[in-house]
Scaffold this active site. Structure first.
Site, PDB file in Angstrom:
ATOM      1  CB  SER A  13       5.548 -10.824  -1.940  1.00 52.54           C
ATOM      2  OG  SER A  13       4.383 -11.117  -2.663  1.00 52.54           O
ATOM      3  NE  ARG A  90     -10.468   0.175   2.684  1.00 49.73           N
ATOM      4  CZ  ARG A  90     -11.461  -0.460   3.297  1.00 49.73           C
ATOM      5  NH1 ARG A  90     -11.348  -1.740   3.593  1.00 49.73           N
ATOM      6  NH2 ARG A  90     -12.560   0.183   3.592  1.00 49.73           N
ATOM      7  CG  HIS A 108      -7.520  -9.153 -10.171  1.00 42.76           C
ATOM      8  ND1 HIS A 108      -8.138  -8.851  -8.978  1.00 42.76           N
ATOM      9  CD2 HIS A 108      -8.208 -10.191 -10.704  1.00 42.76           C
ATOM     10  CE1 HIS A 108      -9.169  -9.668  -8.807  1.00 42.76           C
ATOM     11  NE2 HIS A 108      -9.231 -10.491  -9.830  1.00 42.76           N
ATOM     12  CD  GLU A 173      -0.119 -11.960  -8.005  1.00 43.71           C
ATOM     13  OE1 GLU A 173       0.036 -10.907  -7.351  1.00 43.71           O
ATOM     14  OE2 GLU A 173      -0.914 -12.850  -7.659  1.00 43.71           O
TER      15      GLU A 173
HETATM   16  C1  GRF Z   1      -1.497 -10.550  -4.664  1.00 41.73           C
HETATM   17  O1  GRF Z   1      -2.002 -11.831  -4.966  1.00 41.73           O
HETATM   18  C2  GRF Z   1      -2.174  -9.539  -5.535  1.00 41.73           C
HETATM   19  O2  GRF Z   1      -2.454 -10.003  -6.806  1.00 41.73           O
HETATM   20  C3  GRF Z   1      -3.445  -9.303  -4.782  1.00 41.73           C
HETATM   21  O3  GRF Z   1      -3.067  -9.312  -3.427  1.00 41.73           O
HETATM   22  C4  GRF Z   1      -1.899 -10.107  -3.266  1.00 41.73           C
HETATM   23  C5  GRF Z   1      -0.863  -9.237  -2.628  1.00 41.73           C
HETATM   24  O4  GRF Z   1       0.244  -9.943  -2.177  1.00 41.73           O
HETATM   25  N1  GRF Z   1      -4.086  -8.097  -5.233  1.00 41.73           N
HETATM   26  P1  GRF Z   1       1.546  -9.165  -1.706  1.00 41.73           P
HETATM   27  O5  GRF Z   1       1.152  -8.232  -0.568  1.00 41.73           O
HETATM   28  O6  GRF Z   1       2.107  -8.430  -2.871  1.00 41.73           O
HETATM   29  O7  GRF Z   1       2.471 -10.240  -1.217  1.00 41.73           O
END
Ligand code: GRF
Length: 195
Positions: A13, A90, A108, A173
């Site tokens: 996403s 990773r 993050h 995010e």
């Molecule tokens: C997000 O919460 C990001 O912060 C973390 O992993 C999740 C990824 O979600 N590192 P997506 O695959 O972008 O929906």
């Protein structure tokens, strides 16, 4: 135009938010979406947007160096200028990070330096925090601790669970990462803090 590769491991996403932001007068374009897991939902979403995709299954490699050499080959082939980690699960070694120094971003789901690593939302709730959030930072060889490029806060509500909090943070995010990438692509590494 900066050429952006987005590295994913899951639903993608954040990748979608980044890819869809790179239009019009944006100084960057998505040139590759690369997953380290087969079947990551994000690969289909990228293909549907006409973005080149690749899958490099980390389990096919006996060591991190071999996996990272394959990653670098894919990134070089795509002539990537900037690498955005978006749900890429990773740990990257110093060798890889040095090769792409100053060009790797990560998002993050915590207010770093609080809660590096996993289970950030459960840890924020267990600590009784009043707010949570997300951080975009430059990737260095130390996990979740490179220079902060952007950070956004959200409230924690009574009755929140790790899932309800994660959903609120994830929405943020999707706003923060594109905003920071745009600034970064323009050469601006000064951090932004919301609010
Ligand atoms: C997000 O919460 C990001 O912060 C973390 O992993 C999740 C990824 O979600 N590192 P997506 O695959 O972008 O929906």
């Amino acid at each position: 135009m900066k050429r952006v590769a987005i590295l994913i491991g899951g639903s993608g996403s954040n990748m979608v938010a980044l890819a869809d932001s790179m239009v019009g007068d944006h100084p960057a374009r998505p040139v590759l979406v690369l997953s380290h897991r087969p079947g990551a939902g994000g690969l289909e979403k990228a293909a549907a947007r006409g973005i080149a995709t690749a899958m490099i299954d980390h389990r096919a490699f006996s060591d991190r160096a071999g996996f990272e050499a394959a990653l670098t080959a894919g990134l070089e082939k795509a002539a990537a200028d900037v690498i955005c980690l978006a749900g890429f699960m990773r740990v990257l070694t110093a060798g890889f990070v040095t090769r792409w120094a100053g060009r790797i971003l990560n998002i993050h789901p915590s207010l770093l330096p609080a809660y590096p690593g996993l289970d950030t939302h459960a840890r924020a709730l267990a600590a009784g925090d009043a707010e949570a959030g997300c951080t975009v930072h430059e990737v260095t060889a130390d996990l979740d601790s490179g220079p902060i490029l952007g950070q956004a806060r959200v409230p924690i509500h009574p009755g929140d669970t790790p899932d309800t909090l994660a959903a609120r943070v994830l929405k943020m995010e999707h706003r923060l990462y594109p905003a920071v990438l745009r600034r970064f692509a323009e050469g601006d590494r000064r951090p932004v803090f919301w609010p």
